[in-house]
Design an enzyme around this catalytic site. Sequence first.
Site, PDB file in Angstrom:
ATOM      1  N   TYR A 197       0.859  -1.182   0.000  1.00 56.84           N
ATOM      2  CA  TYR A 197       0.000   0.000   0.000  1.00 56.84           C
ATOM      3  C   TYR A 197       0.893   1.230   0.000  1.00 56.84           C
ATOM      4  CZ  TYR A 197      -3.435   3.487   1.530  1.00 56.84           C
ATOM      5  OH  TYR A 197      -4.244   4.595   1.616  1.00 56.84           O
ATOM      6  N   LYS A 203       3.847   8.766   9.017  1.00 61.83           N
ATOM      7  CA  LYS A 203       3.610   8.137  10.315  1.00 61.83           C
ATOM      8  C   LYS A 203       4.613   8.564  11.409  1.00 61.83           C
ATOM      9  CE  LYS A 203       0.616   4.840   8.271  1.00 61.83           C
ATOM     10  NZ  LYS A 203       0.614   4.029   7.083  1.00 61.83           N
ATOM     11  N   ASP A 235       9.281   2.846   0.076  1.00 57.29           N
ATOM     12  CA  ASP A 235       8.218   3.456   0.868  1.00 57.29           C
ATOM     13  C   ASP A 235       8.434   3.010   2.308  1.00 57.29           C
ATOM     14  OD1 ASP A 235       5.931   4.127   2.241  1.00 57.29           O
ATOM     15  OD2 ASP A 235       4.564   3.603   0.610  1.00 57.29           O
TER      16      ASP A 235
HETATM   17  C1  LIG Z   1       0.064   4.584   5.702  1.00 57.91           C
HETATM   18  C2  LIG Z   1       0.895   4.355   4.509  1.00 57.91           C
HETATM   19  C3  LIG Z   1       0.934   5.257   3.429  1.00 57.91           C
HETATM   20  C4  LIG Z   1       0.007   6.423   3.338  1.00 57.91           C
HETATM   21  O1  LIG Z   1       0.216   7.359   4.347  1.00 57.91           O
HETATM   22  P1  LIG Z   1      -0.997   8.346   4.736  1.00 57.91           P
HETATM   23  O2  LIG Z   1      -0.352   9.279   5.726  1.00 57.91           O
HETATM   24  O3  LIG Z   1      -2.064   7.494   5.300  1.00 57.91           O
HETATM   25  O4  LIG Z   1      -1.393   9.033   3.485  1.00 57.91           O
HETATM   26  C5  LIG Z   1       1.830   5.031   2.406  1.00 57.91           C
HETATM   27  N1  LIG Z   1       2.657   3.970   2.434  1.00 57.91           N
HETATM   28  C6  LIG Z   1       2.650   3.079   3.435  1.00 57.91           C
HETATM   29  C7  LIG Z   1       3.610   1.951   3.419  1.00 57.91           C
HETATM   30  C8  LIG Z   1       1.753   3.226   4.495  1.00 57.91           C
HETATM   31  O5  LIG Z   1       1.710   2.313   5.452  1.00 57.91           O
END
Ligand SMILES: *Cc1c(COP(=O)(O)O)cnc(C)c1O
Length: 426
Positions: A142, A265, A237
């Site tokens: 994701y 995060k 990511d």
């Molecule tokens: C949570 C998440 C996102 C998106 O971040 P948001 O602050 O919710 O937009 C992107 N990549 C990963 C791996 C995530 O866990």
Amino acid sequence: MGLSEVLFDKAKNVMPGGVNSPVRAFTAVGASPRFIISADGAVITDADGNRYIDYVGSWGPMILGHNHPLIREAVIQAAERGLSFGAATVAEVTMAELICSLFPTIDMVRMVNSGTEAVMSAIRVARGATGRDKIIKFEGCYHGHCDAMLVSAGSGLMTAGVSASAGVTEGTAKDTLTAPYNDLETTAKMLEVNKDQIAAVIVEPVAANMGVVLPKQGFLKGLRALCDTHGALLIFDEVITGFRLGLGGAQERFGVHPDLTVFGKIIGGGLPVGAYGGRRELMEQVAPLGKVYQAGTLSGNPVAMAAGIAQLTYLKEHPEVYAHLDTLAEKLFGGMRKLIDDLKLPCALNHIGSLGCLFFTPGPVDKFQHAKQADTEAYARYFKHMLGRDIYLAPAQFEAMFISAAHTLEHIDATLDAVENYFKRM
Ligand SMILES: *Cc1c(COP(=O)(O)O)cnc(C)c1O
């Protein structure tokens, strides 16, 4: 009817599904969401006064636990100086220096407001820098909800993706290809078939949005080599793994250097923050220096920076936090795995550091196809049992459990006890 139920009814009237992010609606576990009114350390409290040991941790940011006094103080002090200036501030420089000092692959960084925004921007930089259009991502990873990432593998697996959400155009979807996680062979073939067209390969170095799935030995190194061969950029990511798997994130842990890194995060300490960064010549493509446009009214917001700086500084000055997290994780996840083995349950447990996931399917789970086999109804039953024992897990099978430094061995014992109690009745 509890207060949470009353509030949820009101919420559903004025917000889609009653929530501002889908997973919070508890739909996947067929339950009614708890409305949280406060949180402290490892414990969250709902509107009815129920207290739960929390393993969601706001989906990752709260690595030091909720309401950490240092972060709270930093936020209060920043707020007293003003909430937003839309102008350059010292805090932004401090934050950028912190990130650059801890990540050797990052010379320059740009702050944004969410992980989604950071991913979207990093992809734009990759396209701008390479002059190529296509992106390869992996099934089950994701990367937030920007259009280019809401795409799944199409029937023309090798050449074009299909929209995974209403509202994402075919035109957008065709530029995103999706390979199976941990599958270097398919990725190599995709790069070959789309020769000189792939701008970047983006990956969660540890997948933590299909449950937790670890990269196989050589997978990340293999991606690095493939990207080098094909002139594509490698984007990690690290929205979840950054500052969670260690101060240097997954890239330090696995010794693989991406071209661009995306954060979110943890770096916001609980406030809305994201960032992307990388080598100088890539980041110099970003406006106002370069031709890749990207901006943000509230980017680098002083209150958000204060929270992030406080959290990252604490982690930098107390690297023993990670050893503590590992100890708690070994006890919890090791204990769960032993129960699974002893009771011969059809479950798998994946974990790395303070991230873990119990799958209701016999393992090994090393790609999305395996994760998808999990019995989501079994997870829902388990979730409800745990909630009844005052343990707050992610309300969906395909999410991680997050341990924080505020969890104690007593919390872990209570959790293991509830798990054992459930397992014995399975
Ligand atoms: C949570 C998440 C996102 C998106 O971040 P948001 O602050 O919710 O937009 C992107 N990549 C990963 C791996 C995530 O866990």
